[in-house]
Design a protein around this motif. Structure first.
Motif, PDB file in Angstrom:
ATOM      1  N   PRO A   1       0.789  -1.240   0.000  1.00 47.12           N
ATOM      2  CA  PRO A   1       0.000   0.000   0.000  1.00 47.12           C
ATOM      3  C   PRO A   1       0.819   1.288   0.000  1.00 47.12           C
ATOM      4  N   GLY A   2       2.062   1.228  -0.436  1.00 51.66           N
ATOM      5  CA  GLY A   2       2.830   2.458  -0.620  1.00 51.66           C
ATOM      6  C   GLY A   2       3.622   2.926   0.585  1.00 51.66           C
ATOM      7  N   LYS A   3       3.747   2.063   1.581  1.00 51.35           N
ATOM      8  CA  LYS A   3       4.467   2.464   2.804  1.00 51.35           C
ATOM      9  C   LYS A   3       5.910   2.869   2.550  1.00 51.35           C
ATOM     10  N   ARG A   4       6.521   2.219   1.566  1.00 51.31           N
ATOM     11  CA  ARG A   4       7.943   2.495   1.322  1.00 51.31           C
ATOM     12  C   ARG A   4       8.182   3.904   0.787  1.00 51.31           C
ATOM     13  N   ALA A   5       7.124   4.544   0.325  1.00 58.41           N
ATOM     14  CA  ALA A   5       7.264   5.909  -0.192  1.00 58.41           C
ATOM     15  C   ALA A   5       7.840   6.846   0.869  1.00 58.41           C
ATOM     16  N   VAL A   6       7.554   6.566   2.130  1.00 54.28           N
ATOM     17  CA  VAL A   6       7.999   7.455   3.210  1.00 54.28           C
ATOM     18  C   VAL A   6       9.528   7.431   3.324  1.00 54.28           C
ATOM     19  N   ALA A   7      10.099   6.232   3.435  1.00 53.38           N
ATOM     20  CA  ALA A   7      11.556   6.116   3.540  1.00 53.38           C
ATOM     21  C   ALA A   7      12.235   6.602   2.256  1.00 53.38           C
ATOM     22  N   ARG A   8      11.580   6.348   1.128  1.00 48.91           N
ATOM     23  CA  ARG A   8      12.186   6.752  -0.142  1.00 48.91           C
ATOM     24  C   ARG A   8      12.157   8.265  -0.313  1.00 48.91           C
ATOM     25  N   ALA A   9      11.104   8.892   0.171  1.00 46.81           N
ATOM     26  CA  ALA A   9      11.040  10.360   0.135  1.00 46.81           C
ATOM     27  C   ALA A   9      12.142  10.934   1.020  1.00 46.81           C
ATOM     28  N   LYS A  10      12.303  10.366   2.190  1.00 46.63           N
ATOM     29  CA  LYS A  10      13.334  10.828   3.134  1.00 46.63           C
ATOM     30  C   LYS A  10      14.721  10.700   2.501  1.00 46.63           C
ATOM     31  N   MET A  11      14.943   9.565   1.860  1.00 46.78           N
ATOM     32  CA  MET A  11      16.233   9.334   1.199  1.00 46.78           C
ATOM     33  C   MET A  11      16.498  10.396   0.131  1.00 46.78           C
ATOM     34  N   MET A  12      15.475  10.742  -0.632  1.00 52.37           N
ATOM     35  CA  MET A  12      15.672  11.735  -1.691  1.00 52.37           C
ATOM     36  C   MET A  12      15.918  13.124  -1.103  1.00 52.37           C
ATOM     37  N   VAL A  13      15.251  13.420   0.005  1.00 53.86           N
ATOM     38  CA  VAL A  13      15.489  14.717   0.666  1.00 53.86           C
ATOM     39  C   VAL A  13      16.927  14.771   1.179  1.00 53.86           C
TER      40      VAL A  13
ATOM     41  N   PHE B   1      -6.998   5.100 -13.092  1.00 56.27           N
ATOM     42  CA  PHE B   1      -7.113   4.319 -11.858  1.00 56.27           C
ATOM     43  C   PHE B   1      -6.154   4.907 -10.822  1.00 56.27           C
ATOM     44  N   PRO B   2      -6.601   5.966 -10.119  1.00 54.91           N
ATOM     45  CA  PRO B   2      -5.726   6.581  -9.122  1.00 54.91           C
ATOM     46  C   PRO B   2      -5.412   5.617  -7.982  1.00 54.91           C
ATOM     47  N   CYS B   3      -4.356   5.917  -7.276  1.00 56.27           N
ATOM     48  CA  CYS B   3      -3.960   5.084  -6.140  1.00 56.27           C
ATOM     49  C   CYS B   3      -4.978   5.221  -5.009  1.00 56.27           C
ATOM     50  N   PRO B   4      -5.523   4.093  -4.534  1.00 53.35           N
ATOM     51  CA  PRO B   4      -6.483   4.171  -3.427  1.00 53.35           C
ATOM     52  C   PRO B   4      -5.830   4.561  -2.104  1.00 53.35           C
ATOM     53  N   HIS B   5      -4.506   4.563  -2.091  1.00 53.62           N
ATOM     54  CA  HIS B   5      -3.776   4.897  -0.857  1.00 53.62           C
ATOM     55  C   HIS B   5      -3.134   6.276  -0.912  1.00 53.62           C
ATOM     56  N   PHE B   6      -3.467   7.051  -1.941  1.00 52.81           N
ATOM     57  CA  PHE B   6      -2.772   8.324  -2.157  1.00 52.81           C
ATOM     58  C   PHE B   6      -2.820   9.254  -0.951  1.00 52.81           C
ATOM     59  N   GLU B   7      -4.016   9.483  -0.410  1.00 45.13           N
ATOM     60  CA  GLU B   7      -4.138  10.451   0.688  1.00 45.13           C
ATOM     61  C   GLU B   7      -3.289  10.029   1.890  1.00 45.13           C
ATOM     62  N   GLN B   8      -3.323   8.742   2.184  1.00 44.13           N
ATOM     63  CA  GLN B   8      -2.567   8.230   3.323  1.00 44.13           C
ATOM     64  C   GLN B   8      -1.060   8.321   3.067  1.00 44.13           C
ATOM     65  N   MET B   9      -0.683   7.985   1.842  1.00 41.24           N
ATOM     66  CA  MET B   9       0.735   8.043   1.477  1.00 41.24           C
ATOM     67  C   MET B   9       1.244   9.482   1.552  1.00 41.24           C
ATOM     68  N   LYS B  10       0.432  10.387   1.006  1.00 38.80           N
ATOM     69  CA  LYS B  10       0.802  11.808   1.005  1.00 38.80           C
ATOM     70  C   LYS B  10       0.936  12.341   2.442  1.00 38.80           C
ATOM     71  N   SER B  11      -0.023  11.999   3.306  1.00 35.97           N
ATOM     72  CA  SER B  11       0.040  12.455   4.699  1.00 35.97           C
ATOM     73  C   SER B  11       1.281  11.925   5.399  1.00 35.97           C
ATOM     74  N   ALA B  12       1.594  10.664   5.158  1.00 41.00           N
ATOM     75  CA  ALA B  12       2.749  10.049   5.821  1.00 41.00           C
ATOM     76  C   ALA B  12       4.049  10.683   5.324  1.00 41.00           C
TER      77      ALA B  12
ATOM     78  N   ALA C   1       4.302  13.716   4.043  1.00 41.29           N
ATOM     79  CA  ALA C   1       4.298  15.095   4.537  1.00 41.29           C
ATOM     80  C   ALA C   1       4.707  15.140   6.009  1.00 41.29           C
ATOM     81  N   ALA C   2       4.257  14.160   6.785  1.00 38.99           N
ATOM     82  CA  ALA C   2       4.613  14.124   8.204  1.00 38.99           C
ATOM     83  C   ALA C   2       6.117  13.903   8.379  1.00 38.99           C
ATOM     84  N   LYS C   3       6.703  13.179   7.449  1.00 39.90           N
ATOM     85  CA  LYS C   3       8.142  12.855   7.542  1.00 39.90           C
ATOM     86  C   LYS C   3       9.025  13.997   7.042  1.00 39.90           C
ATOM     87  N   VAL C   4       8.694  14.562   5.895  1.00 39.59           N
ATOM     88  CA  VAL C   4       9.605  15.548   5.279  1.00 39.59           C
ATOM     89  C   VAL C   4       8.938  16.880   4.934  1.00 39.59           C
TER      90      VAL C   4
END
Ligand code: SF4
Length: 119
Positions: free
Chosen positions: A59-71, A92-103, A105-108
């Protein structure tokens, strides 16, 4: 004097795309609009892509660590591809987009801008 104005001010971005969409799209339009400073990059002008990663799969959890790595590697904005937020190219948008975006945003979000689409 050694750098053009564009180069000097060019913002660095890290892009996150949908892993499911990799089979259908190599991201060509994302690179094009980033290079040309169009659509999502109209405000920033042409940007330098310093990373282009996938969300890591549902469900896109890895986006958080990957965003941090890019920052950590210099991204001044994290950009979610249109395959995630708008469902390009098959509507077909991602059904987890809002949650992924919030996570992400909370990280970086205190350090960098979050851009919600590419084109
Ligand atoms: S979590 Fe969303 S962006 Fe990631 S693979 Fe699944 S549908 Fe795509």
């Amino acid at each position: 004097m050694h750098h053009g104005r564009e180069e000097q001010s060019m913002k660095k971005v890290g892009i996150i795309r949908c892993q499911q969409a990799e089979d259908m799209c190599p991201g060509t339009t994302d690179f094009k609009v980033a290079r040309e400073g169009k659509l999502a990059f109209e405000e920033t002008g042409p940007v330098e892509i310093i990373g282009f990663v996938s969300c890591g799969g549902c469900p896109g959890k890895r986006a958080v660590a990957r965003a941090k790595m890019m920052v950590e590697r210099g991204a001044e904005a994290i950009v979610f591809c249109s395959c995630i937020s708008r469902g390009n190219p098959i509507g077909f948008p991602c059904p987890h987009f809002e949650q992924m975006k919030s996570a992400v945003a909370a990280k970086v979000g205190d350090k960098v801008d979050i851009i919600e689409y590419t084109h």
